[in-house]
Design a protein around this motif. Sequence first.
Motif, PDB file in Angstrom:
ATOM      1  N   VAL A  40       0.880  -1.168   0.000  1.00 54.19           N
ATOM      2  CA  VAL A  40       0.000   0.000   0.000  1.00 54.19           C
ATOM      3  C   VAL A  40       0.919   1.220   0.000  1.00 54.19           C
ATOM      4  N   LEU A  41       0.805   2.045  -1.034  1.00 55.32           N
ATOM      5  CA  LEU A  41       1.631   3.240  -1.157  1.00 55.32           C
ATOM      6  C   LEU A  41       0.833   4.463  -0.754  1.00 55.32           C
ATOM      7  N   MET A  42       1.404   5.243   0.164  1.00 54.71           N
ATOM      8  CA  MET A  42       0.872   6.566   0.474  1.00 54.71           C
ATOM      9  C   MET A  42       1.911   7.558  -0.020  1.00 54.71           C
ATOM     10  N   ASP A  43       1.473   8.503  -0.866  1.00 61.08           N
ATOM     11  CA  ASP A  43       2.414   9.477  -1.406  1.00 61.08           C
ATOM     12  C   ASP A  43       1.679  10.773  -1.719  1.00 61.08           C
ATOM     13  N   SER A  44       2.433  11.840  -1.833  1.00 64.50           N
ATOM     14  CA  SER A  44       1.858  13.158  -2.085  1.00 64.50           C
ATOM     15  C   SER A  44       1.331  13.313  -3.503  1.00 64.50           C
ATOM     16  N   GLU A  45       1.833  12.532  -4.414  1.00 62.67           N
ATOM     17  CA  GLU A  45       1.400  12.562  -5.810  1.00 62.67           C
ATOM     18  C   GLU A  45       1.157  11.127  -6.260  1.00 62.67           C
ATOM     19  N   PRO A  46       0.227  10.909  -7.186  1.00 65.66           N
ATOM     20  CA  PRO A  46       0.068   9.556  -7.725  1.00 65.66           C
ATOM     21  C   PRO A  46       1.381   9.101  -8.365  1.00 65.66           C
ATOM     22  N   SER A  47       1.697   7.868  -8.188  1.00 65.11           N
ATOM     23  CA  SER A  47       2.947   7.334  -8.728  1.00 65.11           C
ATOM     24  C   SER A  47       2.891   7.268 -10.244  1.00 65.11           C
ATOM     25  N   THR A  48       4.010   7.583 -10.856  1.00 65.42           N
ATOM     26  CA  THR A  48       4.098   7.468 -12.310  1.00 65.42           C
ATOM     27  C   THR A  48       4.731   6.151 -12.726  1.00 65.42           C
ATOM     28  N   TRP A  49       5.258   5.388 -11.767  1.00 65.29           N
ATOM     29  CA  TRP A  49       5.957   4.159 -12.125  1.00 65.29           C
ATOM     30  C   TRP A  49       5.663   2.966 -11.201  1.00 65.29           C
ATOM     31  N   ALA A  50       5.196   3.171  -9.991  1.00 62.87           N
ATOM     32  CA  ALA A  50       5.090   2.086  -9.013  1.00 62.87           C
ATOM     33  C   ALA A  50       3.797   1.277  -9.097  1.00 62.87           C
ATOM     34  N   THR A  51       2.808   1.757  -9.821  1.00 65.72           N
ATOM     35  CA  THR A  51       1.482   1.142  -9.846  1.00 65.72           C
ATOM     36  C   THR A  51       1.485  -0.378 -10.074  1.00 65.72           C
ATOM     37  N   PRO A  52       2.297  -0.923 -10.966  1.00 69.87           N
ATOM     38  CA  PRO A  52       2.257  -2.380 -11.167  1.00 69.87           C
ATOM     39  C   PRO A  52       2.620  -3.197  -9.920  1.00 69.87           C
ATOM     40  N   TYR A  53       3.256  -2.575  -8.958  1.00 68.78           N
ATOM     41  CA  TYR A  53       3.701  -3.278  -7.757  1.00 68.78           C
ATOM     42  C   TYR A  53       2.767  -3.075  -6.560  1.00 68.78           C
ATOM     43  N   LEU A  54       1.698  -2.338  -6.751  1.00 74.58           N
ATOM     44  CA  LEU A  54       0.857  -1.925  -5.631  1.00 74.58           C
ATOM     45  C   LEU A  54      -0.468  -2.669  -5.575  1.00 74.58           C
TER      46      LEU A  54
END
Length: 116
Positions: A40-54
């Motif tokens: 589960v990723l919490m970040d200030s901006e949507p990820s541009t690269w990590a989505t396949p791993y989440l």
Amino acid sequence: MMRSTDSSAHATRPVLLLGAGSRPYREHLLQRISAVHPVVLMDSEPSTWATPYLRREVTVDLADTEALAVAVKQLISTPLAGAEVVLSSDEPEAVEADYRVIRALEREDLYRGGRP
């Protein structure tokens, strides 16, 4: 905003990642972690690269204590309960965010760290 990428093949407890960090330095780590834990990723901006791993991604200002607390409370009612690990990128502000998330989870008795 909460976006889910379901990955029911993962049977272990989730890993909460605060900030995806830079792809060249973080992708290989995230790839290995996501092979054994739902992430589960919490970040200030949507990820541009990590989505396949989440499994799930939450966009929240990591520097905003109140917003971070609200996001953590929303996650507490999801499969995050019993999270295995809280990680962050190496930016100094992320270390403070780690602390705030851990404290919020501890207050709800959902994270005990190394304690029994």
